[in-house]
Structure formats: C-alpha cells, structure tokens
Design a protein around this motif. Sequence first.
Motif, PDB file in Angstrom:
ATOM      1  N   THR A 319      50.103-104.444  -2.851  1.00  0.00           N
ATOM      2  CA  THR A 319      49.977-105.508  -1.854  1.00  0.00           C
ATOM      3  C   THR A 319      51.246-105.591  -1.010  1.00  0.00           C
ATOM      4  O   THR A 319      52.355-105.591  -1.564  1.00  0.00           O
ATOM      5  CB  THR A 319      49.734-106.858  -2.546  1.00  0.00           C
ATOM      6  OG1 THR A 319      48.574-106.754  -3.370  1.00  0.00           O
ATOM      7  CG2 THR A 319      49.548-107.977  -1.526  1.00  0.00           C
ATOM      8  N   PRO A 320      51.142-105.628   0.317  1.00  0.00           N
ATOM      9  CA  PRO A 320      52.350-105.681   1.170  1.00  0.00           C
ATOM     10  C   PRO A 320      53.198-106.898   0.870  1.00  0.00           C
ATOM     11  O   PRO A 320      52.693-107.988   0.596  1.00  0.00           O
ATOM     12  CB  PRO A 320      51.770-105.746   2.590  1.00  0.00           C
ATOM     13  CG  PRO A 320      50.391-105.194   2.471  1.00  0.00           C
ATOM     14  CD  PRO A 320      49.903-105.583   1.114  1.00  0.00           C
ATOM     15  N   LYS A 321      54.549-106.711   0.918  1.00  0.00           N
ATOM     16  CA  LYS A 321      55.502-107.796   0.716  1.00  0.00           C
ATOM     17  C   LYS A 321      56.553-107.724   1.815  1.00  0.00           C
ATOM     18  O   LYS A 321      56.787-106.663   2.392  1.00  0.00           O
ATOM     19  CB  LYS A 321      56.157-107.680  -0.664  1.00  0.00           C
ATOM     20  CG  LYS A 321      55.216-107.893  -1.842  1.00  0.00           C
ATOM     21  CD  LYS A 321      55.963-107.789  -3.161  1.00  0.00           C
ATOM     22  CE  LYS A 321      55.009-108.035  -4.340  1.00  0.00           C
ATOM     23  NZ  LYS A 321      54.480-109.405  -4.337  1.00  0.00           N
ATOM     24  N   PRO A 322      57.208-108.831   2.098  1.00  0.00           N
ATOM     25  CA  PRO A 322      58.212-108.841   3.179  1.00  0.00           C
ATOM     26  C   PRO A 322      59.346-107.843   2.960  1.00  0.00           C
ATOM     27  O   PRO A 322      59.946-107.368   3.912  1.00  0.00           O
ATOM     28  CB  PRO A 322      58.733-110.293   3.159  1.00  0.00           C
ATOM     29  CG  PRO A 322      57.629-111.077   2.536  1.00  0.00           C
ATOM     30  CD  PRO A 322      56.999-110.171   1.529  1.00  0.00           C
ATOM     31  N   GLY A 323      59.652-107.523   1.716  1.00  0.00           N
ATOM     32  CA  GLY A 323      60.772-106.630   1.453  1.00  0.00           C
ATOM     33  C   GLY A 323      60.420-105.161   1.400  1.00  0.00           C
ATOM     34  O   GLY A 323      61.261-104.330   1.056  1.00  0.00           O
ATOM     35  N   ASP A 324      59.172-104.809   1.729  1.00  0.00           N
ATOM     36  CA  ASP A 324      58.779-103.397   1.697  1.00  0.00           C
ATOM     37  C   ASP A 324      59.629-102.573   2.659  1.00  0.00           C
ATOM     38  O   ASP A 324      59.893-102.984   3.788  1.00  0.00           O
ATOM     39  CB  ASP A 324      57.308-103.248   2.071  1.00  0.00           C
ATOM     40  CG  ASP A 324      56.380-103.743   0.964  1.00  0.00           C
ATOM     41  OD1 ASP A 324      56.886-103.959  -0.144  1.00  0.00           O
ATOM     42  OD2 ASP A 324      55.175-103.889   1.229  1.00  0.00           O
ATOM     43  N   SER A 384      68.324-108.714  -0.256  1.00  0.00           N
ATOM     44  CA  SER A 384      67.558-109.764   0.430  1.00  0.00           C
ATOM     45  C   SER A 384      66.283-110.132  -0.305  1.00  0.00           C
ATOM     46  O   SER A 384      65.712-111.200  -0.060  1.00  0.00           O
ATOM     47  CB  SER A 384      67.207-109.288   1.853  1.00  0.00           C
ATOM     48  OG  SER A 384      68.376-109.003   2.583  1.00  0.00           O
ATOM     49  N   HIS A 385      65.806-109.251  -1.188  1.00  0.00           N
ATOM     50  CA  HIS A 385      64.539-109.491  -1.892  1.00  0.00           C
ATOM     51  C   HIS A 385      64.712-109.135  -3.363  1.00  0.00           C
ATOM     52  O   HIS A 385      64.145-108.182  -3.868  1.00  0.00           O
ATOM     53  CB  HIS A 385      63.419-108.653  -1.261  1.00  0.00           C
ATOM     54  CG  HIS A 385      63.199-108.957   0.190  1.00  0.00           C
ATOM     55  ND1 HIS A 385      62.418-109.992   0.634  1.00  0.00           N
ATOM     56  CD2 HIS A 385      63.693-108.337   1.297  1.00  0.00           C
ATOM     57  CE1 HIS A 385      62.417-110.009   1.952  1.00  0.00           C
ATOM     58  NE2 HIS A 385      63.179-109.024   2.378  1.00  0.00           N
ATOM     59  N   ASP A 400      73.317-106.751 -10.218  1.00  0.00           N
ATOM     60  CA  ASP A 400      74.388-106.724  -9.230  1.00  0.00           C
ATOM     61  C   ASP A 400      73.924-105.983  -7.993  1.00  0.00           C
ATOM     62  O   ASP A 400      72.867-105.367  -7.989  1.00  0.00           O
ATOM     63  CB  ASP A 400      75.634-106.042  -9.805  1.00  0.00           C
ATOM     64  CG  ASP A 400      75.346-104.601 -10.166  1.00  0.00           C
ATOM     65  OD1 ASP A 400      75.647-103.743  -9.324  1.00  0.00           O
ATOM     66  OD2 ASP A 400      74.802-104.355 -11.267  1.00  0.00           O
ATOM     67  N   SER A 401      74.699-106.006  -6.924  1.00  0.00           N
ATOM     68  CA  SER A 401      74.305-105.401  -5.655  1.00  0.00           C
ATOM     69  C   SER A 401      75.070-104.129  -5.376  1.00  0.00           C
ATOM     70  O   SER A 401      75.073-103.657  -4.250  1.00  0.00           O
ATOM     71  CB  SER A 401      74.557-106.394  -4.504  1.00  0.00           C
ATOM     72  OG  SER A 401      75.926-106.762  -4.442  1.00  0.00           O
TER      73      SER A 401
END
Length: 407
Positions: A319-324, A384-385, A400-401
Amino acid sequence: MHRSASSLILAATDLSAFSECEHKTVLDIAVAEKKLERPWQNELERKFLEKRGVEHERTVLDWYRAEGRAVVTIPSRPGSTSEEFADAARATEAALESAADVVYQGVLFDGAWLGRPDFLVKVPRPSRFGEFGYEVVDAKLARHAKATAVLQLCVYTDHLGRVQASEPERFWIATGGGEVPQSLRTADFMAYYRQLRGRLQTFVGDSERGAPYPEPVEHCDVCSWWQRCEQRRRGDDHLSLVAGITRRQRDRLEPAGVARVTDLARLPAGDRVDGTTKEGLERIREQAALQVRGREEGKLLYELLADFQSGMGLEALPTPKPGDLFLDLEGVRTRARAPRASRARSTSCPVAGPAPRRVCSMQRFHVPTAQRAGTRAVWAARRSHMELVWGCASTPSRTDSTPPTRT
C-alpha cells in the motif's frame, strides 16, 4: 561515412549501422552529401562514453607496455580527405613492415573503405612481412561481444589481410567485463561479412534507391535520428504504434490494406488476414481499437484482461505511503580493469597480459557520486518516516539516523 571528390568513403561503423537499419544509412548518406544536418546529441553523455572508451583503450595499451612489447602509435587520427587517410595508412603499413610488436591507432584505407582498429598485434604467422603477421585487437566497453562489433572487426581484418597478403586467422575483442579477451575465428564470419558489404555497396551506389521506411528496431534506443523517425511514424499513424504488435503481423497486414492504427481498429471482428492467427489478429485489433478510442476521448483507457489474477503484477506492491522512495541505481564502472591472464598462456594469444590487482568496487573512492547521493536520500527519507519498517530481513533494526559503515 565521408564524401570524397568522386565517391563516398565507407567506414566499419557504416556497415554495422546498415545491418541494423537501412533507413539510418539513407540519412547518413544525406549528411555526408550535405543535404541534411545531423541531429543534436547529448554532448555530456557522448563525452562521458568517449572518455570511458579512451580509458579502456589505455588499459589495454598498458598491458602491452608492461610486457615489454614495442608499441608504435600512429601520431594522430586522419582528417576527412582521401589524401589524409592515405598518408595515415602508409604510416601504419610502415610500422607493420618494421616488425613492431603492437601498432596502436593504426589506419587501414583502400580508397573506398576506411578502418581504424585500436590495435594491430604481431603473431607468429607468416605474411608478406616475413615469419610474422598481425591480428586485430579492438577494445570495447560492452561486457560481451556484440554482432555490430564483430562486423567492425571483420572490416579491419579484411583490410589487414590485403595489406599483409595473408588473411589473419583470428581477431580479438577486449571487452569491458575484465575477462580474458575473446578470440573469434575469421573464417566463421567472413562469408556473411562479404555478403553484407556487397549489399551495402550496391545500396550506396544505387541512385534510384527508395528510402526504406523507418521501422522501429533495437538500434532506435541509441540512434541520434530516433526523434525524426518517431515523429514520422506518429504522423503516419503507423501500425508499429499498436502495443504488442509484431513486425511479422505488420508485414501481413499492410498488403491487405491495413496500414494504419485506425485501419486495424476498424477491422470487422472475425475478419481473417493471411499469415496471421485468429487469436493474434483479434488481440491486436482490440488493442488498436482501445488506443483509438483513448485518442478520441483524450484520456488513457484500459481494460482488464480476462485471465487477470488478483494480487499479481502491480497489485503485488505494498500500500502506498508518504515515505515511499523509488531508486534506480545504474551500474556504471568507474575504473577499467585489465583482463585476467590465462592460466596456460599460449604464444598465439596476442592480448593476454599479467593478472591485474582487483579493486573492490565498494571502496569509498570508487562509489559513483550518484550512488552516494542516493544513499543520503534514503537515510533522509528514513529520518522523516521512522514508522516505516525496513523490508530487508538481513538488515538489523536501527533507531539512530547514522548510515551503517562497510569495512
């Protein structure tokens, strides 16, 4: 292809182009005769590929020098006149007569055909020069020998056989894959080469020839004329615009008076055309009708196929998500590798060199800039996601990032 005072001078690339698309040959002739301007090309892409090609040639050249072979370089590429071609060809022949181990960037010219092989390498096979002769070695970036490359080497080998009065037994392609250079037997290809060369010479010399239609071929993907031909096909509403139609089907439809997409769309259901199957004809007729209806309504139409299965194809995507984030990383090698030497080297192999030191492509200074930029984009999207779950089961969960490091 060049225009001399009295005739066209053909090159090895002209033969390979003719084998792929006769319409391109017509356009190239018009350019040589100054009746047409060559279309604009992407200079950045052209220079990038040219740079990689030169680097690969230099890598091959370094093998020979590292082995202590005497290399003679023909000073510069000739210009565009017959006299300049002839001067460069005489310099190349003098280097061969001097028994040079390797002649780099030689020129072979007989007044009608021009050949520019990367390397002419001495082998222990008698010729008019003595107890030695030469074979052609060409450096190609492709990882495998292509038919067009083989045709080009046939041109060079044919020239070389004339110059040394002895047809070389083999020719060689040093591919960009880093493997042992590929050896090809001259006798396996020369009959086809001579037949194709004869066809091209007849085609060029026929002033009454018609211009072949620009049928879509594989070469269109890399051809500088693609836009011109595409515009013509669309203006003609050519059958090749029908999705999924084959060249064989088009060849059967046109004699039956079905030459345009609209003609095929209006073909009555159940009609038969010699040389096509009932199922195949019905499929492309329905496809053409759908495309024509979409044009008339000004939108993209589609129909589900009868054998469609739920959950297959694009429906298998999550399912599409904003963070794709969608990435397409192309594999472009940033450093040419020398071929591996054969374990049992033969004196008849003119190109085998010492085994090179392999460099891991994951070392920092070898990773392409685009790949590093892509990696940064992935981690920026992840920050961001953070709710998204990584799909790679072998990658441990991280909170962590900081991107993982490779040692």
